[in-house]
Design a protein around this motif. Structure first.
Motif, short mmCIF file in Angstrom:
data_model
loop_
_atom_site.label_atom_id
_atom_site.label_comp_id
_atom_site.label_asym_id
_atom_site.label_seq_id
_atom_site.Cartn_x
_atom_site.Cartn_y
_atom_site.Cartn_z
N VAL A 61 0.84 -1.20 0.00
CA VAL A 61 0.00 0.00 0.00
C VAL A 61 0.87 1.26 0.00
CG1 VAL A 61 -1.67 1.33 1.35
CG2 VAL A 61 -1.99 -1.11 1.06
N LEU A 64 2.24 1.72 -3.46
CA LEU A 64 1.19 2.25 -4.33
C LEU A 64 0.99 3.74 -4.07
CD1 LEU A 64 -0.83 1.22 -6.45
CD2 LEU A 64 -2.42 0.79 -4.59
N THR A 68 1.61 6.90 -6.63
CA THR A 68 0.57 7.91 -6.83
C THR A 68 1.12 9.31 -6.62
OG1 THR A 68 -1.10 6.34 -6.09
CG2 THR A 68 -1.73 8.64 -6.10
N ARG A 93 -5.35 10.29 -10.97
CA ARG A 93 -6.68 10.19 -10.37
C ARG A 93 -7.10 8.73 -10.21
NH1 ARG A 93 -9.56 12.97 -14.05
NH2 ARG A 93 -8.25 14.74 -13.58
N ALA A 94 -6.87 7.92 -11.23
CA ALA A 94 -7.25 6.50 -11.15
C ALA A 94 -6.41 5.76 -10.11
CB ALA A 94 -7.09 5.85 -12.52
N LEU A 95 -5.11 6.01 -10.11
CA LEU A 95 -4.25 5.34 -9.14
C LEU A 95 -4.52 5.86 -7.73
CD1 LEU A 95 -2.15 3.13 -9.29
CD2 LEU A 95 -0.40 4.88 -9.34
N THR A 97 -7.47 6.79 -6.59
CA THR A 97 -8.69 6.10 -6.17
C THR A 97 -8.37 4.68 -5.74
OG1 THR A 97 -9.97 7.44 -7.70
CG2 THR A 97 -11.01 5.44 -6.88
N LEU A 98 -7.54 3.99 -6.50
CA LEU A 98 -7.13 2.64 -6.13
C LEU A 98 -6.37 2.63 -4.81
CD1 LEU A 98 -6.88 -0.38 -6.91
CD2 LEU A 98 -4.74 0.25 -8.04
N THR A 99 -5.47 3.59 -4.63
CA THR A 99 -4.69 3.68 -3.39
C THR A 99 -5.60 3.93 -2.20
OG1 THR A 99 -2.79 4.51 -4.59
CG2 THR A 99 -2.81 4.89 -2.23
N THR A 101 -8.81 3.31 -1.88
CA THR A 101 -9.63 2.13 -1.62
C THR A 101 -8.82 1.03 -0.94
OG1 THR A 101 -10.93 2.66 -3.58
CG2 THR A 101 -11.13 0.42 -2.71
N THR A 102 -7.62 0.78 -1.42
CA THR A 102 -6.76 -0.25 -0.84
C THR A 102 -6.37 0.10 0.59
OG1 THR A 102 -5.89 -0.67 -3.05
CG2 THR A 102 -4.66 -1.59 -1.21
#
Length: 116
Positions: A61, A64, A68, A93-95, A97-99, A101-102
């Motif tokens: 995490v 990630l 980001t 922005r996409a990464l 959001t993934l970060t 959420t994770t």
């Protein structure tokens, strides 16, 4: 007791997301870097307190989040007109959001772990 360091990190992330909605992109970057540093500091202070498997998730995490932040620098450069690659803000922005959420899932699993 070291888990209390996660409270300022969550507050910093909330303030950073609020700053980006207002258009203060540099402030967003500073606050997210401070949140990342706070979480990394917590992990560095007592890594042996983690049960098996948690340390690998935390390192993943944090990696990630670091990626980001690197893309965030590129997105800021695009916003300020110092680069011409329009894909970087979308990737950031996409990464991001993934970060987020994770990190949220890892935090929930950490707080709900069995402490016996």
């Amino acid at each position: 007791m070291l888990d209390l360091l996660l409270i300022p990190a969550v507050l910093l992330v909330a303030l950073a997301l609020r700053a980006v909605r207002r258009g203060a992109h540099r402030t967003h970057g500073y606050l997210m870097t401070a949140a990342f540093t706070t979480v990394a500091l917590r992990m560095w202070l007592r890594p042996r307190a983690f049960p098996s498997g948690y340390l690998e998730v935390v390192v993943g995490v944090l990696g990630l989040a670091g990626l980001t932040m690197i893309l965030g620098r590129g997105a800021l450069a695009w916003r300020e007109g110092r680069t011409r690659n329009p894909r970087i803000p979308r990737l950031h922005r996409a990464l991001g959001t993934l970060t987020l959420t994770t990190f949220t899932l890892a935090l929930v699993f950490w707080l709900l772990r069995d402490r016996t």
